[in-house]
Scaffold this motif. Structure first.
Motif, PDB file in Angstrom:
ATOM      1  N   HIS A  56       0.855  -1.193   0.000  1.00  0.00           N
ATOM      2  CA  HIS A  56       0.000   0.000   0.000  1.00  0.00           C
ATOM      3  C   HIS A  56       0.890   1.242   0.000  1.00  0.00           C
ATOM      4  O   HIS A  56       1.909   1.306   0.683  1.00  0.00           O
ATOM      5  N   THR A  75      -0.552  -0.220  -4.586  1.00  0.00           N
ATOM      6  CA  THR A  75      -1.618   0.765  -4.691  1.00  0.00           C
ATOM      7  C   THR A  75      -1.026   2.171  -4.743  1.00  0.00           C
ATOM      8  O   THR A  75      -0.059   2.477  -4.049  1.00  0.00           O
ATOM      9  N   TYR A 123      -6.228   3.623  -6.109  1.00  0.00           N
ATOM     10  CA  TYR A 123      -6.901   3.646  -4.817  1.00  0.00           C
ATOM     11  C   TYR A 123      -8.425   3.572  -4.952  1.00  0.00           C
ATOM     12  O   TYR A 123      -9.112   3.094  -4.054  1.00  0.00           O
ATOM     13  N   TYR A 125      -9.224  -3.036  -4.600  1.00  0.00           N
ATOM     14  CA  TYR A 125      -7.928  -3.689  -4.746  1.00  0.00           C
ATOM     15  C   TYR A 125      -7.990  -5.168  -4.384  1.00  0.00           C
ATOM     16  O   TYR A 125      -7.212  -5.975  -4.892  1.00  0.00           O
ATOM     17  N   ASP A 167       0.879  -3.085   5.199  1.00  0.00           N
ATOM     18  CA  ASP A 167      -0.334  -2.312   5.461  1.00  0.00           C
ATOM     19  C   ASP A 167       0.013  -1.089   6.306  1.00  0.00           C
ATOM     20  O   ASP A 167       0.394  -1.213   7.468  1.00  0.00           O
ATOM     21  N   ASP A 171      -9.213  -1.629   6.098  1.00  0.00           N
ATOM     22  CA  ASP A 171      -8.239  -2.216   5.178  1.00  0.00           C
ATOM     23  C   ASP A 171      -7.430  -3.328   5.853  1.00  0.00           C
ATOM     24  O   ASP A 171      -6.949  -4.240   5.183  1.00  0.00           O
ATOM     25  N   SER A 203      -6.700  -6.888   4.271  1.00  0.00           N
ATOM     26  CA  SER A 203      -5.338  -7.414   4.142  1.00  0.00           C
ATOM     27  C   SER A 203      -5.258  -8.867   4.590  1.00  0.00           C
ATOM     28  O   SER A 203      -4.610  -9.701   3.943  1.00  0.00           O
TER      29      SER A 203
END
Length: 340
Positions: free
Chosen positions: A148, A173, A193, A197, A214, A220, A224
């Motif tokens: 990320h 990302t 973004y 994803y 992460d 998120d 993950s």
């Protein structure tokens, strides 16, 4: 009088100021005095300004890292001499000043072929990335990693470190405008973004990825975990989800923590994955030997051009507000540098 960049109080950009300060104290035994030439900014500096750092609270001098020339050495310092170029790590902050006095163990001698800007650009980002990818993450050849913020300082470094392993697939990302840059850096599948994803990753690799870096926190973090293949890991690097703009939002902070679900031991066992967190300052405090070992290793890889820090932009101390905005608004690609 020398100058430094300070955070006067918790708040917005108006709290970032440049002020004159007393000269740095002469080095005592085991210390060195460094004349600073360039300082690296990190997203951590946004946490400091918004009062989110557990280590440093305003009023304080900004900055975790810098590069410069040694002006004096204290007794018992043998590995560093006056005139040496050094990278400096200040885990308690204070690097954004024209002079700093630090323990010799917090300074790494640089070859003079390394520019001041690059000397100030690699310590925090590349050590964080290396420990997260190689030590905690355990990424192996043929594996896959989702990074990320692949255009940020740590994301840029982690991409290069991951791609040193044969056959590794890197998902990254970033905003759409940064995709060409992160692809050149080694990202195989850039993801905007605004896209989902999770579905983008699983469409390419249905079994999931070996590692997720992460830095987002919140919901998120749950995503993950869902993206991990058996024996995969999530390594948490920060909490960018708590920062949504110039000012601290307590509602956003609380919402981020609330939506970060607790790790269930039962889930870890049944799904055969792991969750870890990384904090460079804590590692240096508790295991300085491995910090220095990897610091030297990273420098060697930069000298051999196997790794290459990217300088996004260079600003003067007096431009600290604009430099900070570039990071806070996530417009940077690579490292933002400020210079006295």
């Amino acid at each position: 009088m020398p100058k430094r960049v300070v955070v006067k109080a918790v708040g917005g950009y108006e709290q970032l100021q440049v002020e004159e300060c007393p000269p740095a104290p002469p080095p005592s035994a085991g210390q060195v005095l460094v004349g600073v030439k360039a300082c690296g900014l990190n997203f951590y500096d946004v946490y400091v300004r918004q009062g989110l750092s557990p280590y440093v609270q305003p009023p304080c001098t900004l900055g975790l890292e810098c590069a410069g020339v040694v002006k004096a050495v204290g007794k018992n310092v043998q590995s560093i001499q006056v005139g040496d170029h050094v990278a400096v790590h200040c885990n308690a902050g204070g690097a954004c000043a024209e002079e700093v006095t630090v323990d010799a163990a917090s300074a790494l001698v640089l070859p003079q072929i390394i520019s001041w800007e690059k000397g100030a650009a690699f310590t925090v980002n590349y050590l964080t990335a290396y420990f997260s990818v190689m030590h905690l993450g355990g990424l192996k050849e043929g594996g896959a990693v989702l990074i990320h913020g692949a255009a940020g300082g740590v994301g840029w470094a982690a991409t290069q470190i991951a791609k040193r392993l044969p056959g590794v697939t890197v998902f990254g990302t970033a905003s759409l405008s940064k995709h060409s840059a992160i692809k050149v850096n080694g990202v195989d599948i850039p993801i905007d973004y605004q896209q989902n994803y999770e579905s983008e990753v699983l469409a390419v690799r249905p079994q999931g990825v070996s590692l997720v870096l992460d830095s987002l926190i919140g919901a998120d973090f749950t995503t993950s975990q869902r993206l991990l293949e058996p024996l995969g890991k999530v390594v948490m690097l920060g909490a960018r989800g708590m920062v949504g703009g110039e000012q601290r939002s307590l509602w956003r902070v609380l919402a981020s923590w609330w939506s970060t679900k607790n790790v269930s031991p039962f889930s870890l066992i049944m799904n055969n994955y792991g969750v870890a967190g990384f904090n460079l300052n804590e590692l240096k405090s508790k295991n300085p030997d491995i910090f220095i070992e990897v610091w030297k290793k990273i420098l060697g890889l930069i000298i051999s051009k196997e790794l290459d820090p990217h300088i996004d932009s260079v600003w003067k101390f007096e431009e600290i507000v604009d430099a900070s905005k570039r990071i806070t608004e996530r417009r940077n690609i690579g490292k933002v540098i400020i210079c006295p």
